[in-house]
Structures are given as C-alpha cells and as structure tokens.
Design an enzyme around this catalytic site. Structure first.
Site, PDB file in Angstrom:
ATOM      1  N   GLY A 307      24.006 -52.951   1.684  1.00 51.95           N
ATOM      2  CA  GLY A 307      24.189 -54.130   0.838  1.00 51.95           C
ATOM      3  C   GLY A 307      22.868 -54.866   0.678  1.00 51.95           C
ATOM      4  O   GLY A 307      21.807 -54.242   0.657  1.00 51.95           O
ATOM      5  N   GLU A 308      22.946 -56.186   0.541  1.00 54.37           N
ATOM      6  CA  GLU A 308      21.796 -57.087   0.388  1.00 54.37           C
ATOM      7  C   GLU A 308      20.819 -56.648  -0.698  1.00 54.37           C
ATOM      8  O   GLU A 308      19.620 -56.931  -0.635  1.00 54.37           O
ATOM      9  CB  GLU A 308      21.069 -57.295   1.724  1.00 54.37           C
ATOM     10  N   ALA A 309      21.321 -55.936  -1.726  1.00 54.61           N
ATOM     11  CA  ALA A 309      20.513 -55.469  -2.864  1.00 54.61           C
ATOM     12  C   ALA A 309      19.471 -54.435  -2.470  1.00 54.61           C
ATOM     13  O   ALA A 309      18.544 -54.159  -3.229  1.00 54.61           O
ATOM     14  CB  ALA A 309      19.835 -56.633  -3.593  1.00 54.61           C
TER      15      ALA A 309
END
Length: 343
Positions: A307-309
């Site tokens: 996640g978290e780009a």
C-alpha cells in the site's frame, strides 16, 4: 477553505461527473504515428508504447513529459478495526503517517527515486469511520466532504498523479465495496491484508458479508456504497480521481484499496477512469479479480502488497522509461535505418 468548512453534497459530485473531459484524440493519434516511425519493430516495446500514448492523450501533448510527478497518500482509520480484522492496531495508521513525514517509509524512497513530489493527507485519524458491520461508515455530508478534500489535493501543473492510501482495516472496507459493486461471495474479495491467519481471515470474510447485508437497503447507488462501506481515505481517493480527470491529469492507481476507490468512480460513469492505469498487481488475492472487473490490466506484478502508493510510485519510473523512449528514440528516416519491408 478547510475541509470541515466545505459545503458539498453527492448532487454536486454527480454534477461534476457530467463535466468530465475526454482524451485529446489528436495528440494520441500523433503519438501513435510517432511510435510507428521509431527504430523498432511495431509493438516491440509492448506496454511502454501504450503508456506513452496514454500520457499523450491525457496531457494533450504528442510528446508527453514526466518532469513533475506527484505522489499523494491518503490516511484514514476504520471503526471495524476494533473487530480484529487486521494484524495491527489502529494506532499504526498515525504512526505510519509520522514515518512518511520523517522520510522512513518505502514510499519516501520510491518517490525520491522517481523525483516525485510526495504529499500525505491525514483524514481525521482521531475520528475513525463507524463500524461497517453494524451500519453505514459515514453520513452523506462526511463522505462528500472527504471526496472534496481529495479533490483539493489535485493541483495544476503535475504531469501524473500516483495515488495510494494508508489505513488499518482498509482492505476490509475495500472488500466490502467490491462485494457490493460486483457480487460474488465475501471470500472472493477478502485477503490477508497485513498478514492474517486462517481464523482471522474467516472472521474478516464473515464481517464483510455482514457489512453488505446490514447496509443492503442503502446500496442502490455507487456513492451510497462508498458512504456505507468505504473509508475517509477511500472517499478522498475517489475525489482525487474525479478532480484529476477534470484537470486532464493522468493517474497511476496503487493496489487493491486504491483500485476499489476507482471502481466506485467507474460505477458512476463507465468512462470516468479512462485516465487511470493500475500501477501494479497487488499480492492481495482479490486485486487481480478487481482489475479484470474494471478492465485494467496492471503494469507490474512484483508480489507487492504494502500500500502507501508504493507500487504507484514505482510505476512512475516505468512511465518515465516510456516517455524517454517515445521522445528520445530516432525515427527510421532520422537514423538512416531501413523500415519494414514494403515501406
């Protein structure tokens, strides 16, 4: 105007969807013609060619550029986390936001490598959404305001937006969104998230099914699906996708949760996420199924599920490679190289 002061409603969101611009078809055509003239067999650069043409279409430039990419990470907390659907407590969301700010996360390293402007947006971490297994996550005003906040993150002048999220229990919310939008069984959409064992996986699937059942009467519209089953960070991503389309800014979507937010926007208008590409296939088991449902094959498949780009930031480098080849390669005539037989 601050997020709490912004008056916005779902009707205003729907009105914006009626104003979405399309791609610049002339720029796309010119980009395709240039690809045909470069010193390579037709199609030999595979999806790099697709990326270059996609960027040209949405930047309205036959020769696209990637000098100013932005990475935006939205963080939110979920009430259903209290039911044990994550291997980590909700406090980790705020702790990870501080890690982003301090520069210690994976997305910081990848954004720096891509020379991208990284911004992190906290979505009232001290006020998580309500438990979706017991009722709606948000009231309409709160959901619409979160979408508006995401819209404000889209500024002019950026060549591409890479979108991502951080939020303990948000894969549970993403799974519930997908179940409501696409049907099937809860088990089809539930994954291990932060590393659940089989027992917690079963609990998670049961709660996702319950969330959809409990909210069933309100799930008659994609925005209501988002309100009842989504999170503040997911709503903000949906808003950012819409604003990026209005600004004709191409978007790279991160993994499962981010793609679930895009699926809500596509459910509102089948062409509303044409300016988006899915950056990578998450190892979260439902992501491949979701990408098939929205018709967007991921660019990368590296077994990532952070996640978290992180995957979207990594894909900026891939897009830069596509632009470098598209703009920098010589044509057959420029290089004095014979073209395909018959030309």
């Amino acid at each position: 105007m601050s997020r709490d002061e912004t008056p916005v409603s779902f009707d205003e969101i729907r009105a914006l969807l009626r104003e979405l611009p399309g791609p610049d078809l002339e720029a796309a055509q010119l980009a395709e013609e240039r690809q045909a003239q470069l010193t390579k067999p037709a199609g030999s650069l595979g999806r790099l060619e697709e990326i270059a043409t996609w960027l040209a279409a949405w930047q309205a430039r036959a020769r696209p550029q990637l000098e100013r990419p932005r990475v935006a990470v939205f963080a939110g907390n979920h009430g259903i986390a209290a039911k044990g659907v994550s291997a980590y407590p909700s406090e980790v969301t705020a702790q990870m936001v501080q890690n982003f700010i301090s520069g210690g996360a994976a997305v910081n390293q990848l954004s720096g490598l891509a020379e991208a402007d990284l911004r992190v947006y906290e979505m009232a971490l001290d006020r998580p959404t309500a438990d979706i297994s017991e009722g709606p996550a948000m009231e309409e005003e709160a959901c619409a305001r979160a979408m508006a906040y995401g819209m404000m993150a889209v500024e002019s002048g950026f060549d591409v937006m890479a979108l991502g999220e951080m939020g303990i229990a948000n894969t549970t919310s993403g799974a519930a969104l997908c179940l409501a939008l696409f049907g099937g069984a809860a088990e089809d959409w539930v994954g291990r998230g932060t590393g659940l064992d089989d027992a917690r996986m079963a609990t998670k699937a049961s709660l996702v099914a319950r969330a959809v059942e409990v909210n069933k009467a309100a799930l008659d519209d994609p925005l209501q699906v988002l309100r009842c089953l989504g999170g503040q960070e997911i709503a903000a991503i949906a808003g950012a996708i819409i604003a990026a389309r209005l600004a004709r800014t191409p978007v790279l979507l991160d993994g499962f949760v981010c793609t679930a937010a895009a699926a809500v926007v596509q459910a509102l208008d089948p062409k509303a996420i044409d300016h988006c590409l899915v950056a990578h296939r998450s190892a979260e088991q439902a992501h491949a199924r979701l990408c098939e449902k929205i018709g967007k094959p991921p660019l990368l498949d590296l077994g990532m599920r952070l996640g978290e780009a992180s995957g979207a930031a990594l894909a900026i480098l891939l897009a830069k490679a596509a632009v470098a080849c598209h703009n920098g390669m010589a044509s057959f005539s420029d290089a004095g190289v014979s073209g395909p037989a018959g030309d």
